[in-house]
Scaffold this active site. Sequence first.
Site, PDB file in Angstrom:
ATOM      1  NE  ARG A   7       5.456  29.467  60.069  1.00  0.00           N
ATOM      2  CZ  ARG A   7       4.277  29.229  59.500  1.00  0.00           C
ATOM      3  NH1 ARG A   7       3.243  28.827  60.246  1.00  0.00           N
ATOM      4  NH2 ARG A   7       4.105  29.403  58.185  1.00  0.00           N
TER       5      ARG A   7
ATOM      6  CG  ASN B 118      10.799  26.619  58.921  1.00  0.00           C
ATOM      7  OD1 ASN B 118      10.740  27.497  59.794  1.00  0.00           O
ATOM      8  ND2 ASN B 118      10.248  26.776  57.734  1.00  0.00           N
TER       9      ASN B 118
ATOM     10  CG  HIS C 220       4.929  33.845  57.825  1.00  0.00           C
ATOM     11  ND1 HIS C 220       4.974  32.697  58.585  1.00  0.00           N
ATOM     12  CD2 HIS C 220       3.998  34.646  58.407  1.00  0.00           C
ATOM     13  CE1 HIS C 220       4.098  32.804  59.584  1.00  0.00           C
ATOM     14  NE2 HIS C 220       3.499  33.964  59.510  1.00  0.00           N
TER      15      HIS C 220
ATOM     16  NE  ARG D  70      11.452  32.862  56.597  1.00  0.00           N
ATOM     17  CZ  ARG D  70      12.055  31.831  56.003  1.00  0.00           C
ATOM     18  NH1 ARG D  70      13.231  31.991  55.416  1.00  0.00           N
ATOM     19  NH2 ARG D  70      11.486  30.638  56.010  1.00  0.00           N
ATOM     20  CG  HIS D  71       8.453  32.052  61.447  1.00  0.00           C
ATOM     21  ND1 HIS D  71       9.166  30.867  61.403  1.00  0.00           N
ATOM     22  CD2 HIS D  71       7.942  32.243  60.205  1.00  0.00           C
ATOM     23  CE1 HIS D  71       9.064  30.356  60.172  1.00  0.00           C
ATOM     24  NE2 HIS D  71       8.329  31.165  59.425  1.00  0.00           N
TER      25      HIS D  71
END
Lengths: 529, 428
Positions: free
Chosen positions: B305, B262, B390, B255-256
């Site tokens: 992101r 977040n 993601h 993921r980023h």
Amino acid sequence: FSSPSSSRTRIKVDAERKKTFVLKMPMELTQSRIQKIWLPNDNRPALPRRSCGPQLTNSPTVIVMVGLPARGKTYISKKLTRYLNWIGVPTKVFNVGEYRREAVKHYSSYDFFRPDNEEAMKVRRQCALAALRDVKLYLTEEAGQIAVFDATNTTRERRGMILNFAKENGFKVFFIESVCNDPTVVATNVMEVKLSSPDYRDCNSTDAMEDFMKRINCYQASYQPLDPDDYDRELSLIKVIDVGRRFLVNRVQDHIQSRIVYYLMNIHVQPRTIYLCRHGESEFNLKGKIGGDSGLSNRGKKFAVALNKFVEEQNLKDLKVWTSQLKRTIQTAEALQLPYEQWKALNEIDAGVCEEMTYEDIREQHPEEFALRDQDKYYYRYPSGESYQDLVQRLEPVIMELERQENVLVICHQAVMRCLLAYFLDKSADEMPYLKCPLHTVLKLTPVAYGCRVESISLNIEAVNTHRERPEEAKKGPNPLMRRNSVTPLASPEPTKKPRINSFEEHVAVSSALPGCVPQEVPTQMPGQ
Amino acid sequence: SPARELTQNPLQKTWEPYDNGLPAGHSAQRGVCMTNCPTLIVMVGLPARGKTYISKKLTRYLNWIGVPTKEFNVGQYRRDLVKKYKSFEFFLPDNEEGLKIRKQCALAALNDVRQYLSEENGHVAVFDATNTTRERRETIYKFGEENGYKTFFVESVCVDPEVIAANIVQVKLGSPDYVNCSNDEATEDFMKRIECYKNSYETLDETLDKDLSYIKIMDVGRSYLVNRVMDHIQSRIVYYLMNIHVTPRSIYLCRHGESELNLKGRIGGDPGLSVRGKEFAKSLAQFINEQNIKDLKVWTSQMKRTIQTAEALGVPYEQWKVLNEIDAGVCEEMTYEEIQENYPLEFALRDQDKYRYRYPKGESYEDLVQRLEPVIMELERQENVLVICHQAVMRCLLAYFLDKPAEQLPYLKCPLHTVLKLTPVAYG
């Protein structure tokens, strides 16, 4: 504040591996205003690394058609070119026959094609070379990605010549051979597209047919079909046999060749009709609101009933009906009392933060967005929404399935219908967002010869007009600074007609129907579902 | 008659017609099942030609895109019946006892195929056996016809001894058949086993089999012969088979880096990286460098992101819109608490069936799989790739590679700042 590069980068030299590894601070990004693409602040659009979408191929490709006359080479060339341009891969057809017609003003008879006609052989070879010269120009200087070299190319010698040409220029080569020995098919082809050719302008059908059959004969003796088992085992090719009954595929090199093969395996030549229309007028249409998921207005319901009657009158065999997953198209389909399939991919363009607003609301609350959209309606992406360019990507599987199918009625939405129509009518990205797709009107598309006939049938139920014309200021054409980004349908450019036979050494500027912007590199995006 | 009323299914948000309060027919969701009759895929080829590899991979792909598919490996039936494998002699063409058992197994497998396709809502069955004689194939074809199945043959032809030897090492030496043999003994026995089939092998023929639907794969995908593709699913199968390869490579999924949202416990949106997220990006750059990967492709979504994360790598990357995170519609940028408060029904529905649940004006995991299919197809074509995406997207991709069913997909663990390295091995 020191210079940007030094504050942002530390260079670490890995002595063992003798390569420099640049450790960068994650750079600041800015979102492009029209396309809403995030780019690093040192935005250099020409740099290949900043591509915004999957790259389909690195080197340009020459597609080489192979086959006797009347085997569908030009049909395939034009159709494939139309498809590739629609998904955003700049493609152009180079038809050697047209070069020949320019060079030899008047076609007298099949004698021209006799293998012992030395003078004519010379002319024909010159035409092929001239076409290749234009191929090179297109691929190296005009940002073309794919050139379709449409000629018989039936001898190994000729194909060898083309392979050398491609090698010298760093082009990939992909052969498409059409093999068909069914006399009925050949005769049908001759009738569909040859009898009306400029070559036979002054002939009656019988004479034309007879002459053309003799023309085909001229090629038979020297025809060396592609041989992927032995002589041609290193070449990348697809052999299409008997109009798609069988295919032989050898050494597909990259993504675009894989897509081309998939496309060729899905198209067919059965006569059929495609009907495109929008849902009936919706409650939101009445209020001038865009997007949303409203139901039909009273007039919209009337349209659905009229559509049912229209479909019945068409008296079609096995009509498939497709809708989006939005209520208004489904309600419309319900009136038909036929089975229908709902496709999420057919949903209207997502207007993001502008959903359910009127254009006045948008102009008021998002004046900059409103202006940007008029500036470049094709590339413009609504904030948190989609662009026409995004739409094309998600509609590609719909197009692919439409090619497989026979009679289909697609009940969709304005922007979606414009995208589909642009594919069938070979309209460019620039024209697409302004195609006229009024409510309560059915477009009937029938394949004919090398293209598509379109009939517009209004069902005579009143509805609001949702069409916005291109504003005056935006009429000058696409923004030259716009990166030819993902998925940019170009109308298939007009074939180059000027012959080069008299001046092999000089390059004459080629006119073509390319839009104004000529980007250095054309990254293209692979359509999603 | 008046048009039927439409009601919106609360879970999937799809509009369905109701007749007197009961769900009515007539409308189908464009799922991926585009065939009316079930399809029977019949593998053809000598042993060690990759039939089982293809069967399993194809089955995994079809299930992932939503077409219920199951493979039936006749060798497995044989192992269940004949508890202990002795030697290649079982496969000698004049071993009557052996032939009887093998035919029995084939019929038992076909019976299970029939049950799966006609009684258990299966859409595609993959019949994995050598099927090297025309006679056997005719039996199967008739079976298909009797039951209303479309039959599609997939033949793998390969004469390259190196490829065959490699296959044997990869998947045969570890087979239950050779559990008590040394590698040399096993290889010798297996080569003799292959010989048993060669004399009676009748490859799919241009003339004799011209009316069958099939694909012939030659030399591990160097070339293909495709005959009479009948429908959409066969066309998709052909496309898939033409895009897969067996070159060793690794796929990296992550993921980023941690984002600003977040940190706040908010979902969706298009925020940038937090300070720790930027640290992750730098660590990722170092990790990638240490992996010393040949020709690594890097893909991101079009959200800030993931792009920021890729920027730290200092290598070219490609942005794919279809890798964007699941669209949470009206719930975008909310915390789960806010969703529970403002949309309690939605919150409950999501837990009920997280795979099919579609956010209002948003997407479901099921929608995600559909839009990610081209990514999977391109991943199959590629070699070394790093995908920076993601949470929901990564779960979908991971489910494809690890053959996880829809029920498990939305719960696969994909934590931030963790890279998953996937390497193809044997059949998985």
